[in-house]
Design a protein around this motif. Structure first.
Motif, mmCIF file in Angstrom:
data_model
loop_
_atom_site.group_PDB
_atom_site.id
_atom_site.type_symbol
_atom_site.label_atom_id
_atom_site.label_comp_id
_atom_site.label_asym_id
_atom_site.label_seq_id
_atom_site.Cartn_x
_atom_site.Cartn_y
_atom_site.Cartn_z
ATOM 1 N N SER A 261 42.498 37.943 42.955
ATOM 2 C CA SER A 261 41.805 37.430 44.193
ATOM 3 C C SER A 261 40.437 37.185 44.244
ATOM 4 O O SER A 261 39.829 35.913 44.482
ATOM 5 C CB SER A 261 42.272 38.376 45.361
ATOM 6 O OG SER A 261 43.529 38.696 45.747
ATOM 7 N N CYS A 262 39.693 38.233 43.721
ATOM 8 C CA CYS A 262 38.285 38.130 43.693
ATOM 9 C C CYS A 262 37.816 37.835 42.283
ATOM 10 O O CYS A 262 36.469 37.627 41.970
ATOM 11 C CB CYS A 262 37.621 39.508 44.197
ATOM 12 S SG CYS A 262 37.706 41.073 42.965
ATOM 13 N N GLU A 263 38.550 37.881 41.219
ATOM 14 C CA GLU A 263 38.345 37.391 40.024
ATOM 15 C C GLU A 263 37.513 38.498 39.183
ATOM 16 O O GLU A 263 37.083 38.272 38.203
ATOM 17 C CB GLU A 263 37.845 36.126 39.765
ATOM 18 C CG GLU A 263 38.533 35.123 40.324
ATOM 19 C CD GLU A 263 37.829 33.929 40.243
ATOM 20 O OE1 GLU A 263 36.841 33.763 39.620
ATOM 21 O OE2 GLU A 263 38.681 32.616 40.341
ATOM 22 N N ALA A 264 37.324 39.853 39.496
ATOM 23 C CA ALA A 264 36.725 40.735 39.012
ATOM 24 C C ALA A 264 37.407 41.018 37.633
ATOM 25 O O ALA A 264 38.440 41.175 37.712
ATOM 26 C CB ALA A 264 36.588 41.994 40.016
ATOM 27 N N ARG A 265 36.690 41.200 36.696
ATOM 28 C CA ARG A 265 37.318 41.539 35.382
ATOM 29 C C ARG A 265 37.207 43.271 35.128
ATOM 30 O O ARG A 265 35.976 43.879 35.524
ATOM 31 C CB ARG A 265 36.366 41.165 34.214
ATOM 32 C CG ARG A 265 36.812 41.342 32.790
ATOM 33 C CD ARG A 265 38.044 40.758 32.529
ATOM 34 N NE ARG A 265 38.134 39.329 32.623
ATOM 35 C CZ ARG A 265 38.046 38.392 31.792
ATOM 36 N NH1 ARG A 265 37.783 38.709 30.521
ATOM 37 N NH2 ARG A 265 38.068 37.262 32.013
ATOM 38 N N LEU A 266 38.251 43.799 35.095
ATOM 39 C CA LEU A 266 38.560 45.240 35.038
ATOM 40 C C LEU A 266 38.605 45.971 33.623
ATOM 41 O O LEU A 266 38.378 47.175 33.696
ATOM 42 C CB LEU A 266 39.913 45.690 35.994
ATOM 43 C CG LEU A 266 39.869 45.140 37.174
ATOM 44 C CD1 LEU A 266 41.207 45.238 37.779
ATOM 45 C CD2 LEU A 266 38.916 45.844 38.171
ATOM 46 N N PHE A 267 39.007 45.086 32.847
ATOM 47 C CA PHE A 267 39.055 45.691 31.346
ATOM 48 C C PHE A 267 39.027 44.429 30.447
ATOM 49 O O PHE A 267 39.403 43.441 30.716
ATOM 50 C CB PHE A 267 40.465 46.173 31.163
ATOM 51 C CG PHE A 267 40.824 46.563 29.736
ATOM 52 C CD1 PHE A 267 40.137 48.071 29.506
ATOM 53 C CD2 PHE A 267 41.218 46.014 28.983
ATOM 54 C CE1 PHE A 267 40.371 48.529 27.988
ATOM 55 C CE2 PHE A 267 41.301 46.643 27.740
ATOM 56 C CZ PHE A 267 41.003 47.655 27.132
#
Length: 276
Positions: A261-267
């Motif tokens: 959704s927000c395209e945040a990179r988590l890993f």
């Protein structure tokens, strides 16, 4: 009629020369180094002919590199072709630290199992996040979003004093160093929220947490992030996939967990480190 000063002319010329896409935070360090070396070599050759010409060439070259990023057209292609990848990695805009010695013997799965954070999956051949830990972790992340702490909240989670840590920004990502030594990396605000909440929870649930070093805690939290099923900041679905991270003159294949959704990179880790 207002008079235009020579300084205004210089500023106008500088503005026309400047290429913001290749300078400032966007400057490619490997390409800059290549251009400086080429400028120095050409200056040395010209110095055998006339020192005045060599000096003029050097000044013009430095100005062009400063304002435009490149002296030689096609520099990214030349840099990628002729510089080894290990050299390009030294100047990369993305954090890519090697694992520290104290991480080499870390049994990440054992630490998470003993904390009741993960449990065997139905087929007993894989693991999944334990339902109770998952519920409590998401509650902590929600509470953390309301507190909206700054990045120094990571220090106590990692077991370090705030004065001992410093931050290096890489776009949305940042690296934490403790007394000048790499202590961990976070790909986004969402990854930060997940790790602060996860670290606070593991401090209560894990019998091993107190004895883990700063870098070991960072590694455990990074591994725990792989069990996220939704984004810590927007609540969107997450997906684990392979991707290619592009810089000006370098491409790296990575395994990445990202919010859809927000395209945040988590890993994010190099694919060769994860897949072998």
């Amino acid at each position: 009629m207002a008079l235009v000063s020579p300084l205004d002319h210089v500023r106008t010329l500088a503005g026309r020369l400047r290429r913001p896409e290749y300078t400032g935070d966007n400057r490619c360090l490997p390409c800059t180094v290549v251009n400086l070396v080429l400028a120095a070599l050409c200056t040395a050759v010209l110095a055998t002919v006339a020192l005045s010409i060599a000096a003029l060439f050097l000044v013009v070259s430095l100005l062009l590199i400063y304002f435009r990023g490149y002296l030689v057209p096609g520099t990214p292609t030349l840099t990628k072709r002729f510089l080894p990848d290990r050299v390009l990695a030294l100047f990369d805009h993305h954090p890519a630290p090697a694992a520290s010695d104290d991480e080499s013997d870390l049994d990440l799965e054992r630490v998470l199992r003993r904390a009741d954070a993960i449990t065997p999956a139905a087929d007993d051949e894989d693991v999944r996040i334990a339902p109770e830990f998952r519920r409590t972790w998401h509650e902590r992340m929600a509470a953390l979003r309301e507190r909206d702490p700054d990045r120094t909240a990571l220090a106590p989670v990692l077991g370090a004093a705030v004065d001992d840590v410093e931050f290096e920004d890489y776009g949305d990502a940042f690296v934490v160093r403790r007394n000048g030594i790499h202590a961990g990396q976070w790909e986004s605000r969402a990854a930060f929220v997940a790790d602060v909440a996860g670290g606070e929870l593991l401090a209560e649930w894990s019998p091993d947490w107190a004895r883990l070093s700063v870098s070991e805690r960072s590694a455990v939290l990074g591994g725990l992030r792989l069990f996220l099923d939704r984004c810590p900041t927007c609540g969107g679905p997450v997906m684990l996939e392979t991707d290619t991270v592009e810089s000006c003159c370098r491409s790296v294949d990575v395994v990445a967990l990202s919010c859809q959704s927000c395209e945040a990179r988590l890993f994010e880790e190099p694919a060769e480190d994860v897949l072998g």
